[in-house]
Design a protein around this motif. Structure first.
Motif, PDB file in Angstrom:
ATOM      1  N   ARG A  28       0.833  -1.211   0.000  1.00 22.11           N
ATOM      2  CA  ARG A  28       0.000   0.000   0.000  1.00 22.11           C
ATOM      3  C   ARG A  28       0.862   1.252   0.000  1.00 22.11           C
ATOM      4  O   ARG A  28       0.441   2.307  -0.451  1.00 22.11           O
ATOM      5  CB  ARG A  28      -0.954   0.000   1.192  1.00 22.11           C
ATOM      6  N   ASN A  29       2.078   1.134   0.508  1.00 15.80           N
ATOM      7  CA  ASN A  29       3.072   2.203   0.394  1.00 15.80           C
ATOM      8  C   ASN A  29       3.884   1.921  -0.868  1.00 15.80           C
ATOM      9  O   ASN A  29       4.903   1.239  -0.832  1.00 15.80           O
ATOM     10  CB  ASN A  29       3.961   2.224   1.623  1.00 15.80           C
ATOM     11  N   PHE A  30       3.396   2.444  -1.996  1.00 18.41           N
ATOM     12  CA  PHE A  30       4.020   2.117  -3.273  1.00 18.41           C
ATOM     13  C   PHE A  30       5.485   2.551  -3.310  1.00 18.41           C
ATOM     14  O   PHE A  30       6.326   1.872  -3.922  1.00 18.41           O
ATOM     15  CB  PHE A  30       3.256   2.772  -4.432  1.00 18.41           C
ATOM     16  N   GLN A  31       5.800   3.665  -2.672  1.00 19.67           N
ATOM     17  CA  GLN A  31       7.191   4.142  -2.693  1.00 19.67           C
ATOM     18  C   GLN A  31       8.128   3.154  -2.016  1.00 19.67           C
ATOM     19  O   GLN A  31       9.256   2.956  -2.467  1.00 19.67           O
ATOM     20  CB  GLN A  31       7.297   5.519  -2.033  1.00 19.67           C
ATOM     21  N   LYS A  32       7.656   2.527  -0.939  1.00 21.53           N
ATOM     22  CA  LYS A  32       8.476   1.519  -0.262  1.00 21.53           C
ATOM     23  C   LYS A  32       8.703   0.329  -1.187  1.00 21.53           C
ATOM     24  O   LYS A  32       9.827  -0.171  -1.330  1.00 21.53           O
ATOM     25  CB  LYS A  32       7.786   1.060   1.028  1.00 21.53           C
ATOM     26  N   ALA A  33       7.628  -0.141  -1.844  1.00 19.12           N
ATOM     27  CA  ALA A  33       7.757  -1.256  -2.786  1.00 19.12           C
ATOM     28  C   ALA A  33       8.690  -0.885  -3.929  1.00 19.12           C
ATOM     29  O   ALA A  33       9.528  -1.692  -4.357  1.00 19.12           O
ATOM     30  CB  ALA A  33       6.384  -1.645  -3.326  1.00 19.12           C
ATOM     31  N   GLU A  34       8.549   0.323  -4.417  1.00 20.36           N
ATOM     32  CA  GLU A  34       9.379   0.787  -5.527  1.00 20.36           C
ATOM     33  C   GLU A  34      10.836   0.883  -5.104  1.00 20.36           C
ATOM     34  O   GLU A  34      11.745   0.494  -5.854  1.00 20.36           O
ATOM     35  CB  GLU A  34       8.870   2.140  -6.011  1.00 20.36           C
ATOM     36  N   GLY A  35      11.071   1.384  -3.895  1.00 20.27           N
ATOM     37  CA  GLY A  35      12.442   1.480  -3.394  1.00 20.27           C
ATOM     38  C   GLY A  35      13.084   0.121  -3.229  1.00 20.27           C
ATOM     39  O   GLY A  35      14.253  -0.081  -3.584  1.00 20.27           O
ATOM     40  N   ASP A  36      12.310  -0.850  -2.708  1.00 18.38           N
ATOM     41  CA  ASP A  36      12.835  -2.206  -2.568  1.00 18.38           C
ATOM     42  C   ASP A  36      13.148  -2.803  -3.937  1.00 18.38           C
ATOM     43  O   ASP A  36      14.184  -3.458  -4.120  1.00 18.38           O
ATOM     44  CB  ASP A  36      11.832  -3.092  -1.831  1.00 18.38           C
ATOM     45  N   ALA A  37      12.246  -2.584  -4.896  1.00 18.06           N
ATOM     46  CA  ALA A  37      12.467  -3.127  -6.241  1.00 18.06           C
ATOM     47  C   ALA A  37      13.716  -2.525  -6.870  1.00 18.06           C
ATOM     48  O   ALA A  37      14.526  -3.243  -7.487  1.00 18.06           O
ATOM     49  CB  ALA A  37      11.248  -2.868  -7.121  1.00 18.06           C
ATOM     50  N   MET A  38      13.888  -1.230  -6.710  1.00 15.39           N
ATOM     51  CA  MET A  38      15.071  -0.566  -7.263  1.00 15.39           C
ATOM     52  C   MET A  38      16.343  -1.130  -6.638  1.00 15.39           C
ATOM     53  O   MET A  38      17.320  -1.440  -7.332  1.00 15.39           O
ATOM     54  CB  MET A  38      14.986   0.947  -7.013  1.00 15.39           C
ATOM     55  N   ASP A  39      16.329  -1.267  -5.318  1.00 11.47           N
ATOM     56  CA  ASP A  39      17.497  -1.762  -4.594  1.00 11.47           C
ATOM     57  C   ASP A  39      17.814  -3.195  -5.001  1.00 11.47           C
ATOM     58  O   ASP A  39      18.978  -3.558  -5.269  1.00 11.47           O
ATOM     59  CB  ASP A  39      17.204  -1.674  -3.091  1.00 11.47           C
ATOM     60  N   LEU A  40      16.791  -4.039  -5.073  1.00  7.48           N
ATOM     61  CA  LEU A  40      16.985  -5.434  -5.452  1.00  7.48           C
ATOM     62  C   LEU A  40      17.456  -5.564  -6.899  1.00  7.48           C
ATOM     63  O   LEU A  40      18.276  -6.437  -7.220  1.00  7.48           O
ATOM     64  CB  LEU A  40      15.691  -6.220  -5.249  1.00  7.48           C
ATOM     65  N   ASN A  41      16.947  -4.711  -7.774  1.00 10.64           N
ATOM     66  CA  ASN A  41      17.355  -4.761  -9.179  1.00 10.64           C
ATOM     67  C   ASN A  41      18.857  -4.576  -9.352  1.00 10.64           C
ATOM     68  O   ASN A  41      19.447  -5.111 -10.304  1.00 10.64           O
ATOM     69  CB  ASN A  41      16.610  -3.687  -9.984  1.00 10.64           C
ATOM     70  N   HIS A  42      19.465  -3.852  -8.447  1.00 11.99           N
ATOM     71  CA  HIS A  42      20.908  -3.625  -8.545  1.00 11.99           C
ATOM     72  C   HIS A  42      21.701  -4.880  -8.229  1.00 11.99           C
ATOM     73  O   HIS A  42      22.915  -4.927  -8.442  1.00 11.99           O
ATOM     74  CB  HIS A  42      21.316  -2.470  -7.629  1.00 11.99           C
ATOM     75  N   GLY A  43      21.012  -5.915  -7.734  1.00 15.91           N
ATOM     76  CA  GLY A  43      21.674  -7.201  -7.499  1.00 15.91           C
ATOM     77  C   GLY A  43      21.469  -8.187  -8.628  1.00 15.91           C
ATOM     78  O   GLY A  43      22.030  -9.289  -8.600  1.00 15.91           O
ATOM     79  N   LEU A  44      20.664  -7.817  -9.638  1.00 21.85           N
ATOM     80  CA  LEU A  44      20.389  -8.738 -10.732  1.00 21.85           C
ATOM     81  C   LEU A  44      21.626  -9.210 -11.484  1.00 21.85           C
ATOM     82  O   LEU A  44      21.664 -10.352 -11.952  1.00 21.85           O
ATOM     83  CB  LEU A  44      19.389  -8.119 -11.715  1.00 21.85           C
ATOM     84  N   PRO A  45      22.666  -8.372 -11.636  1.00 22.80           N
ATOM     85  CA  PRO A  45      23.864  -8.871 -12.313  1.00 22.80           C
ATOM     86  C   PRO A  45      24.529 -10.053 -11.602  1.00 22.80           C
ATOM     87  O   PRO A  45      25.342 -10.757 -12.187  1.00 22.80           O
ATOM     88  CB  PRO A  45      24.799  -7.653 -12.323  1.00 22.80           C
ATOM     89  N   PHE A  46      24.130 -10.281 -10.345  1.00 22.33           N
ATOM     90  CA  PHE A  46      24.723 -11.378  -9.567  1.00 22.33           C
ATOM     91  C   PHE A  46      23.743 -12.525  -9.349  1.00 22.33           C
ATOM     92  O   PHE A  46      24.014 -13.433  -8.554  1.00 22.33           O
ATOM     93  CB  PHE A  46      25.196 -10.848  -8.202  1.00 22.33           C
TER      94      PHE A  46
END
Length: 317
Positions: free
Chosen positions: A41-59
């Motif tokens: 329900r806090n979209f910004q929190k979900a978006e922030g987590d997604a952004m942070d996690l995406n930076h680990g995709l190369p690994f």
């Protein structure tokens, strides 16, 4: 192109709090699913987590992570719900029942409106009651509605027994059954270390005593309270358990976990979700295993079920 197409697996996570974010991190690290959508329900929190996690995709072999909405559940294989009010210091899991059941009514309706036809995995407390609520609100077969149940309690028990015996906890086989809460019970009658029953181990080593086993169980039962006192919440252990359960479903493993499952005459109980060993595969709960419990264990399991049924009856379903 080969006729055998790669199946993209999607997990939808509802709730990006401490448990949800830890679970998402575990999925990423282990490359368990192809896609992960985070809904909060806090979209910004979900978006922030997604952004942070995406930076680990190369690994990681995981290919796509994003913050989305309930429409994204329509193509999901599994919807994992960790959303809801958390357990405060001094509060029992059952104290959360009314506020979290109201939250769930809206969540389940939103998920089902997406056309979702997959498997629900519930981790929010009181998990047994809320898994029952999910089953009722969703209209899905009970086999496709799974609660995390006593998966974490069982892991805690195996860890502590491993420490006690100085044996790798992965070679300790023992279950906590019943409510994920104060009425849970250890199934000592079926516990073993690499096939050697606990009773045989005690006879060979003259330990642990019954009193020591009770101390270990109390540590398991009350672990959440001690962790909450120290850091405010528990999330790493349950996140790992949820990730392992997700992997078993997506890989069609037929692995056994002590999950919250609907009983239909097993152990002389029915119409209640409660922690029991069950075989998990791509269809959800394939089978509830019926252990041969001692009379005392059977009595405690029935008491636990009575507590859960009373809690369920207090809700307007």
């Amino acid at each position: 192109m080969d006729d055998c197409q790669f199946k993209v697996s999607r997990v939808a996570l509802v709730g990006s709090g401490a448990v949800g974010a830890s679970y998402a991190f575990a999925l990423l690290n282990q490359g368990i699913t192809s896609e992960l959508v985070i809904i909060d329900r806090n979209f910004q929190k979900a978006e922030g987590d997604a952004m942070d996690l995406n930076h680990g995709l190369p690994f990681s072999p995981l290919s796509k992570i994003w913050a989305g909405d309930y429409e994204d559940c329509g193509e999901a294989d599994i919807v994992v719900i960790t959303a809801g009010a958390g357990q405060a210091p001094g509060e029992t899991r059952m104290d959360l029942i009314n506020k979290n059941s109201r939250i769930f009514k809206d969540i389940i309706a939103s998920v089902m409106n997406s056309g979702f036809k997959g498997i629900f995995v519930i981790a929010t407390n009181p998990v047994d009651v809320l898994t029952y609520v999910t089953w009722k609100y969703s209209g899905l077969p009970a086999s496709r509605v799974i609660g995390s149940g006593t998966i974490l309690d069982t892991a805690r028990l195996r860890f502590l027994l491993g420490q006690e015996f100085d044996v790798d906890s992965r070679n300790v086989h023992a279950y906590i059954m019943g409510e994920h809460g104060d009425t849970e019970l250890p199934v000592w009658s079926n516990a073993n270390i690499a096939g050697l029953s606990l009773m045989e181990y005690k006879a060979q080593h003259n330990n642990p005593t019954d009193e020591r086993l009770e101390e270990i169980f109390v540590q398991v039962r009350d672990a959440a309270y001690h962790i909450i006192e120290r850091k405010g919440a528990t999330y790493y252990g349950i996140a790992m358990g949820l990730a392992r359960l997700t992997k078993a479903i997506l890989n069609n493993e037929n692995s056994v976990f002590s999950v919250s499952a609907l009983l239909d005459s097993e152990y002389g109980l029915d119409d209640v979700y409660i922690g029991v060993p069950a075989i998990i595969n791509r269809d959800g709960i394939r089978e509830v295993l019926k252990l041969n419990l001692s009379d005392t264990e059977q009595e405690k399991l029935h008491h636990s079920a009575t507590v859960l049924k009373k809690a369920i009856a207090s809700l307007d379903l």
